[in-house]
Design an enzyme around this catalytic site. Structure first.
Site, PDB file in Angstrom:
ATOM      1  N   HIS A 183      -7.015 -28.982  -4.754  1.00 23.61           N
ATOM      2  CA  HIS A 183      -5.892 -29.300  -5.643  1.00 23.61           C
ATOM      3  C   HIS A 183      -6.443 -30.076  -6.819  1.00 23.61           C
ATOM      4  CE1 HIS A 183      -6.405 -32.405  -2.571  1.00 23.61           C
ATOM      5  NE2 HIS A 183      -6.099 -33.280  -3.517  1.00 23.61           N
TER       6      HIS A 183
ATOM      7  N   ASN B  77     -10.699 -34.539  -6.698  1.00 20.57           N
ATOM      8  CA  ASN B  77     -11.481 -35.328  -5.747  1.00 20.57           C
ATOM      9  C   ASN B  77     -12.159 -34.330  -4.813  1.00 20.57           C
ATOM     10  OD1 ASN B  77     -10.651 -37.843  -6.752  1.00 20.57           O
ATOM     11  ND2 ASN B  77      -8.745 -37.741  -5.603  1.00 20.57           N
TER      12      ASN B  77
ATOM     13  N   ASP C  44       3.272 -34.997  -6.703  1.00 21.29           N
ATOM     14  CA  ASP C  44       2.614 -35.785  -5.668  1.00 21.29           C
ATOM     15  C   ASP C  44       3.649 -36.706  -5.026  1.00 21.29           C
ATOM     16  OD1 ASP C  44      -0.647 -36.712  -5.195  1.00 21.29           O
ATOM     17  OD2 ASP C  44       0.955 -37.975  -4.390  1.00 21.29           O
TER      18      ASP C  44
ATOM     19  N   HIS D   1      -5.272 -32.838  -9.571  1.00 23.04           N
ATOM     20  CA  HIS D   1      -4.237 -33.796  -9.950  1.00 23.04           C
ATOM     21  C   HIS D   1      -4.044 -33.693 -11.465  1.00 23.04           C
ATOM     22  CE1 HIS D   1      -4.576 -36.417  -6.197  1.00 23.04           C
ATOM     23  NE2 HIS D   1      -5.709 -35.760  -6.137  1.00 23.04           N
TER      24      HIS D   1
ATOM     25  N   GLY E 132     -12.771 -39.533  -2.270  1.00 22.19           N
ATOM     26  CA  GLY E 132     -11.355 -39.810  -2.035  1.00 22.19           C
ATOM     27  C   GLY E 132     -10.513 -38.605  -1.673  1.00 22.19           C
ATOM     28  N   GLN E 133     -11.148 -37.452  -1.436  1.00 20.48           N
ATOM     29  CA  GLN E 133     -10.350 -36.286  -1.043  1.00 20.48           C
ATOM     30  C   GLN E 133      -9.790 -36.509   0.367  1.00 20.48           C
ATOM     31  OE1 GLN E 133     -12.301 -32.436  -1.247  1.00 20.48           O
ATOM     32  NE2 GLN E 133     -10.389 -31.340  -0.798  1.00 20.48           N
TER      33      GLN E 133
END
Ligand code: 5GP
Ligand code: ZN
Length: 116
Positions: A102, A89, A32, A104, A95-96
């Site tokens: 994906h 998310n 990230d 995290h 919060g996407q």
């Protein structure tokens, strides 16, 4: 299967650089750009699906591949034994911000609960 103007499709295509840490025939994992923990890696399917709901709806084991890749990343990063968190998310309200699914992989420090 990619989508024009999708950031993570461009990373999969090599058009935008990323620090790749793991790759399989159907998944890619990269660090990230704004890490929230010592280990903060994103695992994506190479094909474009907008979110976890769309990934879960495809009936060819792709969600399984993403989960296996996430655990392989945790092992490779040395956080599998100390503990790590997988987060999808899903939707703007959660919060996407990038609508290429994906997960995290977060670890390397104590993680509190509940998340923010
Ligand atoms: P979301 O908020 O959609 O769950 O997560 C998107 C993640 O993508 C964020 O943690 C953000 O830091 C990361 N991100 C955004 N742009 C880039 C980029 O260009 N490269 C990389 N490696 N990560 C990115
Ligand atoms: Zn995409």
């Amino acid at each position: 299967m990619s989508e024009a103007d999708c950031l993570f499709c461009k990373i999969v295509a090599g058009e935008i650089p990323a620090k790749i840490v793991h790759e399989t025939d159907r998944t890619l994992a990269f660090r990230d750009v704004n890490p929230q923990a010592p280990t903060h890696v994103l695992v994506v399917p190479k094909d474009h699906y907008p979110d976890a709901a769309a990934l879960a709806a495809v009936d060819h084991g792709l969600a399984d591949d993403v989960l296996k890749a996430a655990h392989a990343v945790a092992e490779q990063e040395g956080v599998a034994d100390s503990g790590y968190r997988l987060v999808f998310n899903t939707g703007a309200g959660a919060g996407q911000t990038v609508f290429h699914v994906h997960v995290h992989v977060l670890g390397g420090r104590g993680l509190t609960w509940p998340p923010g």
